[in-house]
Motif scaffolding. Structure first.
Motif, PDB file in Angstrom:
ATOM      1  N   SER A 126      25.709  62.616  79.183  1.00 47.87           N
ATOM      2  CA  SER A 126      26.042  64.448  79.210  1.00 47.87           C
ATOM      3  C   SER A 126      27.708  64.431  79.891  1.00 47.87           C
ATOM      4  O   SER A 126      28.311  64.956  79.060  1.00 47.87           O
ATOM      5  CB  SER A 126      25.067  64.760  79.163  1.00 47.87           C
ATOM      6  OG  SER A 126      23.919  64.586  78.288  1.00 47.87           O
ATOM      7  N   ILE A 127      27.464  63.724  80.687  1.00 45.80           N
ATOM      8  CA  ILE A 127      28.996  64.181  81.624  1.00 45.80           C
ATOM      9  C   ILE A 127      30.430  64.155  80.803  1.00 45.80           C
ATOM     10  O   ILE A 127      31.223  64.376  80.205  1.00 45.80           O
ATOM     11  CB  ILE A 127      29.231  64.010  82.796  1.00 45.80           C
ATOM     12  CG1 ILE A 127      28.071  64.949  83.371  1.00 45.80           C
ATOM     13  CG2 ILE A 127      30.531  64.703  83.731  1.00 45.80           C
ATOM     14  CD1 ILE A 127      27.426  64.872  84.696  1.00 45.80           C
ATOM     15  N   THR A 128      30.006  62.723  80.292  1.00 47.05           N
ATOM     16  CA  THR A 128      30.900  61.820  80.003  1.00 47.05           C
ATOM     17  C   THR A 128      31.737  62.208  78.594  1.00 47.05           C
ATOM     18  O   THR A 128      32.590  62.552  77.953  1.00 47.05           O
ATOM     19  CB  THR A 128      30.504  60.161  79.899  1.00 47.05           C
ATOM     20  OG1 THR A 128      30.123  59.802  81.345  1.00 47.05           O
ATOM     21  CG2 THR A 128      31.772  58.964  78.777  1.00 47.05           C
ATOM     22  N   ASN A 129      30.269  62.859  78.289  1.00 43.71           N
ATOM     23  CA  ASN A 129      30.262  63.482  76.426  1.00 43.71           C
ATOM     24  C   ASN A 129      31.003  64.616  76.605  1.00 43.71           C
ATOM     25  O   ASN A 129      31.934  65.132  75.952  1.00 43.71           O
ATOM     26  CB  ASN A 129      28.925  63.343  75.750  1.00 43.71           C
ATOM     27  CG  ASN A 129      29.001  62.267  75.823  1.00 43.71           C
ATOM     28  OD1 ASN A 129      28.971  61.469  75.278  1.00 43.71           O
ATOM     29  ND2 ASN A 129      27.441  62.853  75.143  1.00 43.71           N
ATOM     30  N   ALA A 130      31.817  65.442  78.084  1.00 41.06           N
ATOM     31  CA  ALA A 130      31.754  66.784  78.030  1.00 41.06           C
ATOM     32  C   ALA A 130      33.458  66.718  78.977  1.00 41.06           C
ATOM     33  O   ALA A 130      34.007  67.262  77.541  1.00 41.06           O
ATOM     34  CB  ALA A 130      31.390  67.718  79.633  1.00 41.06           C
TER      35      ALA A 130
END
Length: 194
Positions: A126-130
């Motif tokens: 999720s952080i990578t996607n952000a």
């Protein structure tokens, strides 16, 4: 998101100055892919970007004795890559500066071993996607500062931006990541309780 320290490269610089070809290979292993992504954002051609990165390391080998006294080797490598890229563009009579909004960056990835004990794979994704949803200029600045360890000033000089612009873009990136984490923490906490 491993930040390089000066001691990571200092030993390589000394080994290079002594003519150690293995040190050049280790340096390439550390920075080759990063420089490839960076040069690609300038020249928009993978084969040419690969050739430019090879030229960076050829030049580094030729100047190996002087390299030992360079204080910030990653900065030197990025500036060399930028200069060789811009020289190519000048020769081809293309634009001197590339608009950062039109660059084509590879997707950002976070090294899982650095944080694997702290957060779950879903949380990390999720952080990578952000990060990958950030505008291209913002994502490039974030990568150069957080991944490659360049200072705000070095990043600004490298990209022909003001330090204020780099600060603002980092603020945008960190706010987006913070917002994502704030949303995920309650979800992650509930999962851990079950």
């Amino acid at each position: 998101m491993k930040r390089r320290t000066k001691t990571d490269t200092t030993q390589l610089q000394l080994e290079l100055a002594d003519g150690n070809e293995t040190a050049l290979k280790r340096l390439y292993d550390l920075f080759g892919e990063r420089l490839l992504h960076f040069t690609f954002t300038i020249v928009h051609n993978r084969e040419l970007a690969e050739e430019i990165v090879a030229d960076v390391f050829i030049q580094t080998w030729k100047k190996r004795v002087q390299i030992a006294s360079i204080e910030n080797l990653p900065w030197y490598l990025y500036v060399t890559a930028k200069n060789i890229s811009l020289n190519y563009l000048r020769k081809e009579r293309k634009q001197k500066f590339v608009e950062l909004e039109i660059i084509n960056l590879p997707l950002y990835t976070i090294e899982p071993q650095a944080v694997q004990h702290l957060i779950s794979k879903d949380f990390l994704q999720s952080i990578t996607n952000a990060i990958n949803e950030l505008p291209p200029k913002c994502r490039l600045i974030f990568k150069l500062v957080k991944d490659d360890g360049l200072t705000y000033k070095e990043t600004a000089e490298l990209l022909n931006l003001s330090i204020k612009t780099v600060e603002a873009q980092m603020g945008i990136a960190l706010k987006k990541i913070h917002t994502t984490i704030q949303v995920l923490i309650p979800v992650y906490a509930r999962r851990q309780q079950h």
